[in-house]
Design an enzyme around this catalytic site. Structure first.
Site, PDB file in Angstrom:
ATOM      1  N   GLY A 129       1.611  -5.253  -3.824  1.00 28.16           N
ATOM      2  CA  GLY A 129       0.861  -4.053  -3.485  1.00 28.16           C
ATOM      3  C   GLY A 129       1.785  -2.910  -3.114  1.00 28.16           C
ATOM      4  O   GLY A 129       2.974  -3.093  -2.863  1.00 28.16           O
ATOM      5  N   CYS A 130       1.231  -1.694  -3.077  1.00 32.84           N
ATOM      6  CA  CYS A 130       2.046  -0.500  -2.857  1.00 32.84           C
ATOM      7  C   CYS A 130       2.578  -0.411  -1.422  1.00 32.84           C
ATOM      8  O   CYS A 130       3.788  -0.309  -1.206  1.00 32.84           O
ATOM      9  CB  CYS A 130       1.262   0.740  -3.235  1.00 32.84           C
ATOM     10  SG  CYS A 130      -0.377   0.865  -2.493  1.00 32.84           S
ATOM     11  N   PHE A 131       1.685  -0.464  -0.425  1.00 30.11           N
ATOM     12  CA  PHE A 131       2.150  -0.473   0.962  1.00 30.11           C
ATOM     13  C   PHE A 131       3.041  -1.688   1.218  1.00 30.11           C
ATOM     14  O   PHE A 131       4.053  -1.601   1.929  1.00 30.11           O
ATOM     15  CB  PHE A 131       0.969  -0.505   1.931  1.00 30.11           C
ATOM     16  CG  PHE A 131       0.567   0.830   2.471  1.00 30.11           C
ATOM     17  CD1 PHE A 131       1.512   1.726   2.954  1.00 30.11           C
ATOM     18  CD2 PHE A 131      -0.772   1.200   2.533  1.00 30.11           C
ATOM     19  CE1 PHE A 131       1.139   2.956   3.475  1.00 30.11           C
ATOM     20  CE2 PHE A 131      -1.158   2.428   3.044  1.00 30.11           C
ATOM     21  CZ  PHE A 131      -0.199   3.317   3.514  1.00 30.11           C
TER      22      PHE A 131
END
Length: 320
Positions: A129-131
């Site tokens: 995921g990005c975070f």
């Protein structure tokens, strides 16, 4: 040429993925599937690709026609997809949703900075995921050195593209512009995969992470601020980080303060460190659609097919 298929071709991550793949020297796009846009030119939806591709969205797909399949649908779709479809022998899969980030069903969690060898050997990959990417890259060296032994305070600000292409009340321009807000404080879904990786690096000990996500008033990028209490000097911390990332293709430790424009439109993560009393401040910045999604997916594809890691990812930041 590697033949690539895309399921769920109309979203932001699929658009960025297409931009990378149609310019990748070793890839040919076999099909881009989208139920809602079937028959329409890809450039009608991803208007930045006007003049770059004549591809149209397919209403159907033949998984045997591709060497690698990218799943770009929402979370929960991937497991349903494989319940309804048989995976051809030899097909490599890169899943951009969170369905298999727990490494179930033979999937490898694709964070190259700690999983490069496993990525090279795998056929099923769960893209981080990005975070999760920005925060893990900020903390990996500390975990590997056994120095992530106290509470970690993390604040992360994300652009509106992180919420996906479907409009919502918190992505509407008139609300988002000149505005900021907190959401999912201490409960963000990416904490699970973050703790999974960091725990593995420090012998199963789960770190204590207090994470506050913030909606920013910009379109793309993630800026993470993390701090821990430590007796390390700034010189020791910088050496620890630079040594850890010495061989990383896209993660760089800067001697100057990081800012978001250094990374937007690139597959880079740029990290900088500061020491304030007994507090170590780690700043980490990525483009949520590239290093946080599609760029990292292509980076992983390169590794899976034995290509140089940076192939097709020489991108200039939008610095002005």
């Amino acid at each position: 040429m590697i033949k690539a298929g895309i399921i769920g071709g109309a979203g932001y991550t699929a658009g960025e993925l297409l931009r990378l793949l149609i310019n990748h020297p070793e890839v040919e796009v076999a099909f881009v599937h989208s139920t809602s846009n079937a028959g329409a030119p890809v450039s009608d939806v991803h208007e930045g690709l006007v003049g770059e591709t004549d591809l149209t969205f397919a209403s159907d797909y033949d998984l045997s026609a591709c060497d690698v399949l990218f799943l770009c649908q929402g979370h929960g779709f991937s497991r349903k997809f494989w319940e309804e479809n048989e995976m051809p022998a030899g097909l490599k899969v890169v899943d951009l949703a969170q369905d298999y980030r727990d490494e179930s069903d033979g999937y490898v969690y694709g964070l190259p900075e700690v999983k490069r060898d496993a990525v090279k050997a795998c056929t099923r990959l769960a893209n981080p995921g990005c975070f999760a990417t920005a925060i893990q890259l900020a903390l990996l060296p500390l975990a590997a050195a056994g120095k992530l032994d106290g509470e970690v305070h993390v604040t992360g600000i994300t652009g509106s593209t992180g919420a996906g292409v479907k409009p919502g009340s918190t992505t509407h321009f008139s609300w988002r512009n000149n505005n900021m807000s907190v959401y999912k404080a201490f409960e963000h879904q990416h904490l699970k995969e973050i703790k999974q990786t960091l725990s593995a690096l420090q012998g199963g000990k789960e770190p204590e992470i207090s994470f506050i996500p913030v909606r920013g008033d910009f379109a793309r990028g993630i800026f993470v601020m993390a701090d821990i209490t430590t007796d390390m000097s700034i010189e020791e911390a910088v050496k620890l980080y630079k040594d850890f990332y010495a061989d990383a293709a896209f993660t760089h430790v800067s001697d100057r303060p990081v800012d978001l424009k250094q990374v937007v439109n690139t597959n880079k993560c740029v990290i900088s460190l500061e020491k304030h009393g007994n507090k170590l401040l780690i700043l980490s910045a990525i483009d949520n659609l590239l290093k946080g999604a599609s760029g990292q997916a292509v980076q992983n594809m390169n590794l899976m097919f034995g290509l140089p890691e940076k192939t097709g990812l020489a991108l200039k930041p939008s610095a002005f």
